[in-house]
Write a protein that holds these residues in place. Sequence first.
Motif, PDB file in Angstrom:
ATOM      1  N   LYS A  50       0.884  -1.163   0.148  1.00 48.03           N
ATOM      2  CA  LYS A  50       0.051  -0.011  -0.093  1.00 48.03           C
ATOM      3  C   LYS A  50       0.766   1.287  -0.027  1.00 48.03           C
ATOM      4  O   LYS A  50       0.507   2.321  -0.709  1.00 48.03           O
ATOM      5  CB  LYS A  50      -0.851  -0.069   1.162  1.00 48.03           C
ATOM      6  N   LEU A  51       1.934   1.315   0.776  1.00 53.26           N
ATOM      7  CA  LEU A  51       2.758   2.600   1.180  1.00 53.26           C
ATOM      8  C   LEU A  51       3.633   2.726  -0.378  1.00 53.26           C
ATOM      9  O   LEU A  51       3.614   3.847  -0.679  1.00 53.26           O
ATOM     10  CB  LEU A  51       3.777   2.208   2.302  1.00 53.26           C
ATOM     11  N   THR A  52       4.036   1.661  -0.865  1.00 54.57           N
ATOM     12  CA  THR A  52       4.715   1.664  -2.348  1.00 54.57           C
ATOM     13  C   THR A  52       4.023   2.473  -3.300  1.00 54.57           C
ATOM     14  O   THR A  52       4.387   3.302  -4.044  1.00 54.57           O
ATOM     15  CB  THR A  52       5.288   0.325  -2.466  1.00 54.57           C
ATOM     16  N   ASP A  53       2.568   1.801  -3.493  1.00 57.36           N
ATOM     17  CA  ASP A  53       1.611   2.712  -4.321  1.00 57.36           C
ATOM     18  C   ASP A  53       1.538   4.323  -4.046  1.00 57.36           C
ATOM     19  O   ASP A  53       1.395   4.937  -4.995  1.00 57.36           O
ATOM     20  CB  ASP A  53       0.481   1.947  -4.336  1.00 57.36           C
ATOM     21  N   LYS A  54       1.515   4.675  -2.739  1.00 51.61           N
ATOM     22  CA  LYS A  54       1.295   5.748  -2.347  1.00 51.61           C
ATOM     23  C   LYS A  54       2.510   6.693  -2.385  1.00 51.61           C
ATOM     24  O   LYS A  54       2.466   7.903  -2.911  1.00 51.61           O
ATOM     25  CB  LYS A  54       0.672   5.882  -0.860  1.00 51.61           C
ATOM     26  N   PHE A  87       9.541  -4.186   3.464  1.00 53.51           N
ATOM     27  CA  PHE A  87      10.856  -3.940   2.315  1.00 53.51           C
ATOM     28  C   PHE A  87      10.657  -4.884   1.189  1.00 53.51           C
ATOM     29  O   PHE A  87      10.674  -4.455  -0.019  1.00 53.51           O
ATOM     30  CB  PHE A  87      12.011  -4.328   3.078  1.00 53.51           C
ATOM     31  N   ARG A  88       9.708  -6.047   1.510  1.00 55.95           N
ATOM     32  CA  ARG A  88       9.881  -6.955   0.331  1.00 55.95           C
ATOM     33  C   ARG A  88       8.820  -6.400  -1.012  1.00 55.95           C
ATOM     34  O   ARG A  88       9.403  -6.703  -2.028  1.00 55.95           O
ATOM     35  CB  ARG A  88       9.154  -8.339   0.951  1.00 55.95           C
ATOM     36  N   PRO A  89       7.823  -6.176  -0.837  1.00 51.51           N
ATOM     37  CA  PRO A  89       7.123  -5.630  -2.018  1.00 51.51           C
ATOM     38  C   PRO A  89       7.795  -4.536  -2.492  1.00 51.51           C
ATOM     39  O   PRO A  89       7.540  -4.252  -3.828  1.00 51.51           O
ATOM     40  CB  PRO A  89       5.519  -5.315  -1.511  1.00 51.51           C
ATOM     41  N   ALA A  90       8.261  -3.599  -2.002  1.00 55.19           N
ATOM     42  CA  ALA A  90       9.073  -2.284  -2.354  1.00 55.19           C
ATOM     43  C   ALA A  90      10.411  -2.614  -3.392  1.00 55.19           C
ATOM     44  O   ALA A  90      10.359  -2.013  -4.349  1.00 55.19           O
ATOM     45  CB  ALA A  90       9.406  -1.523  -1.106  1.00 55.19           C
ATOM     46  N   VAL A  91      10.811  -3.687  -2.692  1.00 53.60           N
ATOM     47  CA  VAL A  91      12.173  -4.175  -3.454  1.00 53.60           C
ATOM     48  C   VAL A  91      11.796  -4.826  -4.815  1.00 53.60           C
ATOM     49  O   VAL A  91      12.278  -4.528  -5.698  1.00 53.60           O
ATOM     50  CB  VAL A  91      13.024  -4.942  -2.675  1.00 53.60           C
ATOM     51  N   PHE A  92      10.683  -5.528  -4.779  1.00 50.40           N
ATOM     52  CA  PHE A  92      10.279  -6.173  -6.124  1.00 50.40           C
ATOM     53  C   PHE A  92       9.798  -4.988  -7.092  1.00 50.40           C
ATOM     54  O   PHE A  92      10.005  -5.016  -8.409  1.00 50.40           O
ATOM     55  CB  PHE A  92       9.037  -7.249  -5.980  1.00 50.40           C
ATOM     56  N   VAL A  93       9.042  -4.100  -6.785  1.00 51.70           N
ATOM     57  CA  VAL A  93       8.563  -3.045  -7.523  1.00 51.70           C
ATOM     58  C   VAL A  93       9.837  -2.112  -8.035  1.00 51.70           C
ATOM     59  O   VAL A  93       9.863  -1.768  -9.207  1.00 51.70           O
ATOM     60  CB  VAL A  93       7.570  -1.940  -6.890  1.00 51.70           C
ATOM     61  N   ALA A  94      10.829  -1.854  -7.050  1.00 52.58           N
ATOM     62  CA  ALA A  94      12.108  -1.287  -7.648  1.00 52.58           C
ATOM     63  C   ALA A  94      12.741  -2.201  -8.639  1.00 52.58           C
ATOM     64  O   ALA A  94      13.422  -1.802  -9.585  1.00 52.58           O
ATOM     65  CB  ALA A  94      13.193  -1.069  -6.259  1.00 52.58           C
ATOM     66  N   LEU A  95      12.721  -3.591  -8.462  1.00 50.62           N
ATOM     67  CA  LEU A  95      13.306  -4.411  -9.184  1.00 50.62           C
ATOM     68  C   LEU A  95      12.742  -4.097 -10.826  1.00 50.62           C
ATOM     69  O   LEU A  95      13.401  -4.457 -11.824  1.00 50.62           O
ATOM     70  CB  LEU A  95      13.281  -5.846  -8.867  1.00 50.62           C
ATOM     71  N   PHE A  96      11.223  -4.053 -10.679  1.00 54.56           N
ATOM     72  CA  PHE A  96      10.515  -3.905 -11.763  1.00 54.56           C
ATOM     73  C   PHE A  96      11.035  -2.812 -12.780  1.00 54.56           C
ATOM     74  O   PHE A  96      10.976  -2.766 -13.786  1.00 54.56           O
ATOM     75  CB  PHE A  96       8.926  -3.937 -11.395  1.00 54.56           C
ATOM     76  N   ALA A  97      11.184  -1.535 -11.773  1.00 56.76           N
ATOM     77  CA  ALA A  97      11.608  -0.393 -12.533  1.00 56.76           C
ATOM     78  C   ALA A  97      12.965  -0.342 -13.180  1.00 56.76           C
ATOM     79  O   ALA A  97      13.066   0.240 -14.151  1.00 56.76           O
ATOM     80  CB  ALA A  97      11.502   0.897 -11.718  1.00 56.76           C
ATOM     81  N   TYR A  98      13.902  -1.166 -12.513  1.00 57.00           N
ATOM     82  CA  TYR A  98      15.177  -0.916 -12.890  1.00 57.00           C
ATOM     83  C   TYR A  98      15.557  -2.080 -13.872  1.00 57.00           C
ATOM     84  O   TYR A  98      16.970  -2.226 -14.164  1.00 57.00           O
ATOM     85  CB  TYR A  98      16.248  -1.133 -11.656  1.00 57.00           C
TER      86      TYR A  98
END
Length: 401
Positions: A74-78, A122-133
């Motif tokens: 939720k926080l990653t999306d916000k 940390f876990r969903p955030a790092v996967f979204v970062a991985l997606f972006a990079y």
Amino acid sequence: MKKIYQSYILSFQGLSQEVWWLALITLINRAGTMVIPFLSLYLSDNLGLSLSEVGSIMTSFGLGSLIGNWAGGKLTDKIGYYKVMLGSLFLTGVFFIGIQFLTSFWSVCGGIFILMIIADAFRPAVFVALFAYSKPENKTRSVTLIRLAINLGFSAGPAIGGIIITTMGYSGLFWIDGFSCILAALLLLLVLNPKKSKAIDNVKNEMPKSAYTDLRYLLFILAMVFFGFAFVQYFSTVPVYYNNVHGLSEFQIGLILGMNGFMIFALEMPLIKYLEGRPWSQSSKMIIGLLLVALSFIFFNLPPFTGVLVFGMILMTWGEMIAFPFSNAFAMERAKRGNQGEYMALYTMAFSVSHIFAHNLGMRSIASNGYEFTWYGTAFICTLGAVLLLILRKLLRSQSN
């Protein structure tokens, strides 16, 4: 031999610099969570808590992990993946240092619960970062690199933790754990500053779809819960089986479990690079992975000899090496449809749910029905996950037609 070595090195090429930094940060973070393998011993031996109290604390551990994954998504999306990763790493370090000063049952229970909420955000955030990079064609291998970092961290962490406890006691372990997480946060601040780093695949969706309304994705998540139920048995009921039925010592059990980490380190990246070139769908590859894990439990019910345990571990490891990277890549690709943090949070939550229920149910099944029934039951549950993925594959094909 030279050709094999060159093939291994080539399997790592093409990954972005930011993905390598994310892997290093993940390695430091996971190696730093040295408290986790010794948590039960610390609670029972140092704090004098009963086994039932320790069990309750471990349940709060799992619940905190579940909520942390959800909140992280939720926080990653916000507010974005960068702020979530930075805040999670730093605050996890602070809480690791502070947890040693909690001594009563309720304070430890609450402290561990809050710690896991913060840590697993940390876990969903790092996967979204991985997606972006990651470049689109490298996403599965990028996930595999992060998995290698996690496995190396989990392998090195307990060994280093044991040395620290012997020389400095549990207090030293909490302090070093805390500072390693803070160090990972500082490294993130230095090398992945969003003003300096450029995302390669930053998907913008003007009308994001909620992951909770994506029925095909929810079917996939249920399959992952069933897969997770079987997979986590290797870290709870299976070591007990090694000891009670086959009479293996802790050292021998460690060697068999260590074989898993070594095979992943040596073989997973070349295997994924090879499978990426095959014309099979991601769901087909996941099905193969789940069936290999299910078969590993069938092996336990063959006539007993130690070789069965080794073959079982080999099958499980091959299944894990196929199922995890491609399931993660599927989740990342599906996340393009909507709120990426929410999608990745659901993926990581699937395994948190498995942790909450699987260990306890596995132990109770062994106590009530014995090992043979439990292994057949576990294989059936994992196969059921493969059946769900088969249904998913048909739905996805009909959707594309």
